[in-house]
Design a protein around this motif. Sequence first.
Motif, PDB file in Angstrom:
ATOM      1  N   THR A   1      44.256  57.203  45.667  1.00  0.00           N
ATOM      2  CA  THR A   1      43.703  58.558  45.700  1.00  0.00           C
ATOM      3  C   THR A   1      42.189  58.523  45.803  1.00  0.00           C
ATOM      4  O   THR A   1      41.575  59.265  46.588  1.00  0.00           O
ATOM      5  CB  THR A   1      44.115  59.337  44.426  1.00  0.00           C
ATOM      6  OG1 THR A   1      45.539  59.469  44.402  1.00  0.00           O
ATOM      7  CG2 THR A   1      43.485  60.716  44.394  1.00  0.00           C
TER       8      THR A   1
ATOM      9  N   MET B   1      55.668  67.862  47.679  1.00  0.00           N
ATOM     10  CA  MET B   1      55.267  66.722  46.849  1.00  0.00           C
ATOM     11  C   MET B   1      56.205  66.565  45.661  1.00  0.00           C
ATOM     12  O   MET B   1      56.619  65.454  45.302  1.00  0.00           O
ATOM     13  CB  MET B   1      53.822  66.913  46.364  1.00  0.00           C
ATOM     14  CG  MET B   1      52.774  66.812  47.452  1.00  0.00           C
ATOM     15  SD  MET B   1      52.501  65.100  47.983  1.00  0.00           S
ATOM     16  CE  MET B   1      51.504  64.489  46.621  1.00  0.00           C
TER      17      MET B   1
ATOM     18  N   ALA C   1      48.224  53.862  42.450  1.00  0.00           N
ATOM     19  CA  ALA C   1      48.233  55.228  42.998  1.00  0.00           C
ATOM     20  C   ALA C   1      46.892  55.920  42.770  1.00  0.00           C
ATOM     21  O   ALA C   1      46.379  56.625  43.646  1.00  0.00           O
ATOM     22  CB  ALA C   1      49.371  56.029  42.361  1.00  0.00           C
TER      23      ALA C   1
ATOM     24  N   TYR D   1      48.724  64.886  55.107  1.00  0.00           N
ATOM     25  CA  TYR D   1      48.481  63.465  54.818  1.00  0.00           C
ATOM     26  C   TYR D   1      48.246  62.647  56.080  1.00  0.00           C
ATOM     27  O   TYR D   1      47.249  61.941  56.195  1.00  0.00           O
ATOM     28  CB  TYR D   1      49.642  62.864  54.023  1.00  0.00           C
ATOM     29  CG  TYR D   1      49.221  61.534  53.425  1.00  0.00           C
ATOM     30  CD1 TYR D   1      48.543  61.502  52.209  1.00  0.00           C
ATOM     31  CD2 TYR D   1      49.434  60.337  54.089  1.00  0.00           C
ATOM     32  CE1 TYR D   1      48.102  60.317  51.675  1.00  0.00           C
ATOM     33  CE2 TYR D   1      49.000  59.134  53.557  1.00  0.00           C
ATOM     34  CZ  TYR D   1      48.336  59.133  52.347  1.00  0.00           C
ATOM     35  OH  TYR D   1      47.884  57.946  51.832  1.00  0.00           O
TER      36      TYR D   1
ATOM     37  N   GLU E   1      49.038  68.911  42.935  1.00  0.00           N
ATOM     38  CA  GLU E   1      49.703  68.172  44.022  1.00  0.00           C
ATOM     39  C   GLU E   1      48.792  68.025  45.246  1.00  0.00           C
ATOM     40  O   GLU E   1      48.917  67.072  46.016  1.00  0.00           O
ATOM     41  CB  GLU E   1      50.994  68.869  44.446  1.00  0.00           C
ATOM     42  CG  GLU E   1      52.183  68.619  43.534  1.00  0.00           C
ATOM     43  CD  GLU E   1      52.130  69.456  42.277  1.00  0.00           C
ATOM     44  OE1 GLU E   1      51.682  70.619  42.351  1.00  0.00           O
ATOM     45  OE2 GLU E   1      52.507  68.948  41.195  1.00  0.00           O
TER      46      GLU E   1
ATOM     47  N   GLN F   1      58.784  63.522  44.943  1.00  0.00           N
ATOM     48  CA  GLN F   1      58.709  62.788  43.679  1.00  0.00           C
ATOM     49  C   GLN F   1      60.093  62.620  43.079  1.00  0.00           C
ATOM     50  O   GLN F   1      60.487  61.516  42.682  1.00  0.00           O
ATOM     51  CB  GLN F   1      57.803  63.562  42.716  1.00  0.00           C
ATOM     52  CG  GLN F   1      57.722  62.969  41.319  1.00  0.00           C
ATOM     53  CD  GLN F   1      57.180  63.994  40.336  1.00  0.00           C
ATOM     54  OE1 GLN F   1      56.371  64.858  40.701  1.00  0.00           O
ATOM     55  NE2 GLN F   1      57.628  63.913  39.115  1.00  0.00           N
TER      56      GLN F   1
ATOM     57  N   ALA G   1      48.978  62.563  38.047  1.00  0.00           N
ATOM     58  CA  ALA G   1      49.401  61.155  38.165  1.00  0.00           C
ATOM     59  C   ALA G   1      50.730  61.050  38.917  1.00  0.00           C
ATOM     60  O   ALA G   1      50.920  60.137  39.731  1.00  0.00           O
ATOM     61  CB  ALA G   1      49.519  60.533  36.778  1.00  0.00           C
ATOM     62  N   ARG G   2      51.630  61.985  38.642  1.00  0.00           N
ATOM     63  CA  ARG G   2      52.909  61.970  39.367  1.00  0.00           C
ATOM     64  C   ARG G   2      52.686  62.234  40.857  1.00  0.00           C
ATOM     65  O   ARG G   2      53.319  61.609  41.714  1.00  0.00           O
ATOM     66  CB  ARG G   2      53.864  63.015  38.778  1.00  0.00           C
ATOM     67  CG  ARG G   2      54.401  62.651  37.392  1.00  0.00           C
ATOM     68  CD  ARG G   2      55.586  63.535  37.007  1.00  0.00           C
ATOM     69  NE  ARG G   2      55.211  64.933  36.857  1.00  0.00           N
ATOM     70  CZ  ARG G   2      54.775  65.488  35.735  1.00  0.00           C
ATOM     71  NH1 ARG G   2      54.676  64.756  34.636  1.00  0.00           N
ATOM     72  NH2 ARG G   2      54.459  66.772  35.682  1.00  0.00           N
ATOM     73  N   ALA G   3      51.779  63.167  41.143  1.00  0.00           N
ATOM     74  CA  ALA G   3      51.476  63.466  42.554  1.00  0.00           C
ATOM     75  C   ALA G   3      50.785  62.280  43.214  1.00  0.00           C
ATOM     76  O   ALA G   3      51.010  61.997  44.398  1.00  0.00           O
ATOM     77  CB  ALA G   3      50.604  64.715  42.645  1.00  0.00           C
ATOM     78  N   GLU G   4      49.955  61.579  42.459  1.00  0.00           N
ATOM     79  CA  GLU G   4      49.292  60.394  43.016  1.00  0.00           C
ATOM     80  C   GLU G   4      50.314  59.325  43.392  1.00  0.00           C
ATOM     81  O   GLU G   4      50.145  58.618  44.390  1.00  0.00           O
ATOM     82  CB  GLU G   4      48.279  59.832  42.011  1.00  0.00           C
ATOM     83  CG  GLU G   4      47.005  60.657  41.908  1.00  0.00           C
ATOM     84  CD  GLU G   4      46.045  60.137  40.853  1.00  0.00           C
ATOM     85  OE1 GLU G   4      44.871  60.530  40.896  1.00  0.00           O
ATOM     86  OE2 GLU G   4      46.476  59.360  39.968  1.00  0.00           O
ATOM     87  N   ALA G   5      51.361  59.227  42.598  1.00  0.00           N
ATOM     88  CA  ALA G   5      52.405  58.244  42.911  1.00  0.00           C
ATOM     89  C   ALA G   5      53.103  58.594  44.219  1.00  0.00           C
ATOM     90  O   ALA G   5      53.433  57.710  45.024  1.00  0.00           O
ATOM     91  CB  ALA G   5      53.410  58.176  41.760  1.00  0.00           C
ATOM     92  N   VAL G   6      53.309  59.886  44.449  1.00  0.00           N
ATOM     93  CA  VAL G   6      53.920  60.311  45.716  1.00  0.00           C
ATOM     94  C   VAL G   6      52.971  60.016  46.876  1.00  0.00           C
ATOM     95  O   VAL G   6      53.383  59.517  47.927  1.00  0.00           O
ATOM     96  CB  VAL G   6      54.267  61.813  45.672  1.00  0.00           C
ATOM     97  CG1 VAL G   6      54.802  62.270  47.022  1.00  0.00           C
ATOM     98  CG2 VAL G   6      55.296  62.088  44.579  1.00  0.00           C
ATOM     99  N   ALA G   7      51.697  60.325  46.677  1.00  0.00           N
ATOM    100  CA  ALA G   7      50.710  60.058  47.729  1.00  0.00           C
ATOM    101  C   ALA G   7      50.648  58.557  48.040  1.00  0.00           C
ATOM    102  O   ALA G   7      50.470  58.160  49.190  1.00  0.00           O
ATOM    103  CB  ALA G   7      49.336  60.574  47.308  1.00  0.00           C
TER     104      ALA G   7
ATOM    105  N   ARG H   1      50.624  65.471  35.515  1.00  0.00           N
ATOM    106  CA  ARG H   1      51.119  66.083  36.766  1.00  0.00           C
ATOM    107  C   ARG H   1      50.368  65.494  37.968  1.00  0.00           C
ATOM    108  O   ARG H   1      50.978  65.197  38.994  1.00  0.00           O
ATOM    109  CB  ARG H   1      50.928  67.600  36.704  1.00  0.00           C
ATOM    110  CG  ARG H   1      51.489  68.328  37.908  1.00  0.00           C
ATOM    111  CD  ARG H   1      51.516  69.835  37.693  1.00  0.00           C
ATOM    112  NE  ARG H   1      51.832  70.539  38.937  1.00  0.00           N
ATOM    113  CZ  ARG H   1      51.967  71.851  39.052  1.00  0.00           C
ATOM    114  NH1 ARG H   1      51.817  72.614  37.967  1.00  0.00           N
ATOM    115  NH2 ARG H   1      52.248  72.407  40.217  1.00  0.00           N
TER     116      ARG H   1
ATOM    117  N   PRO I   1      45.626  64.708  45.212  1.00  0.00           N
ATOM    118  CA  PRO I   1      45.770  63.323  45.703  1.00  0.00           C
ATOM    119  C   PRO I   1      45.855  63.216  47.225  1.00  0.00           C
ATOM    120  O   PRO I   1      45.678  62.128  47.769  1.00  0.00           O
ATOM    121  CB  PRO I   1      47.087  62.849  45.064  1.00  0.00           C
ATOM    122  CG  PRO I   1      47.327  63.776  43.937  1.00  0.00           C
ATOM    123  CD  PRO I   1      46.764  65.088  44.375  1.00  0.00           C
TER     124      PRO I   1
END
Lengths: 214, 179
Positions: free
Chosen positions: B72, B164, B68, B136, A10, B168, A40-46, A38, A13
């Motif tokens: 990053t 995070m 995404a 962030y 987490e 999500q 990738a999911r955090a990247e979506a949140v970022a 995992r 990203p």
Amino acid sequence: MTEHLGENAELYPLGILDDDAAREVERHIAFCSECAERVARAEAVAASLAAALPLATPSPTLERRLRESTRPQRYANKPRTTLFPFALAAAFALAFLGLGWQQLVLRQRLAAEDVALVTMVHSHFNHVSMSPESTSPVAAKILYARDGSWIYIIADKPGGALHAIAHTERGVADLGAMLKAGETATLLVHPSERVRSIALQRGGTTVASAKLVY
Amino acid sequence: MDQLVDDFAARRPSGLEQVYALWSRLFFSVARHVIADSGQAEDCVHDALVRVWRSPNRFTGNREMLKAYLITCVRNESLGMVRREGRRDARELKAARLAPVSSVDPPAVDPVETQRLRAALGRLPDEQRTALTLAYYGNKTHVEIAQELNVPLGTIKSRISMAMRKLQTDLASAEGQRS
């Protein structure tokens, strides 16, 4: 197989890990699908967090620069899928060849298959230090396949955008811009003809050169 | 696979053109949030996209995952540049946060998405929201946050990680209700 990433999945990203931890994440998710998902999911949140930032517009030159930098290189005539093993092996081999900053760390970190890859590839390529030139030279090294099929250039502290120029039996060829990566800049190419020498240029001035002997 | 993702993964010029047309402003905004200098922010977008383009492709996700992933890359490139050049001081980062971007630019990418995000952030426990916001939007490392809040480093990592994961779940739930 190393342990899973845990909370670093987490944190990655968000860009808040130090360089070593971030590289470890990148290396780990290359072979661990569970952690890759995992991350990738955090990247979506970022990415959602980015949605709250003020929107800015880049200058038109950025698109032009991108087009030029991603233009197919004259020598990039082999499938991209073959590049990674060589790049990885070259990077590992570099450490083993004495430039290296992490032989001890590599011993600890490399999985058995990585070591085998290094050992295998080590016997199939040459390396040469580039001669510094100009009043503002750059330290650089070239690893290249003995059969001439690939060339990997690494420059330390490039100090600005570097461009690689190759001299072949048929003349001069532009290998393209080197890509900055932390304190270094690198370039991997697959020549379609035998390269005799390479010059690195910064702002049109040659800052390093080397002859390749096969 | 999405045609855009397919084109990008196959390194067809049209793939990069579509990515640029859709998200270049978002990428630049992400970089610009970290680096005050517009030229250097553009350098970071350029270097991040070129690095992905030249790297061996391991990307198999959908369009949103590609976006995404690239965000990053741009953010990490930008923060890396700041750290490498030793310009990670309060003035620089404050300037990056406060400098006006453009008088004609809209305030955010998507007002609806922004509202959803703000609501989700508001539902986080205070200590998690603070840690995540400093990470962030404050561009601080977990070490800096731990020092600023006088909390153990492991605790900060846990708070951010939990924040995070809650975001999500929350955002996915909101997306499900909207669709």
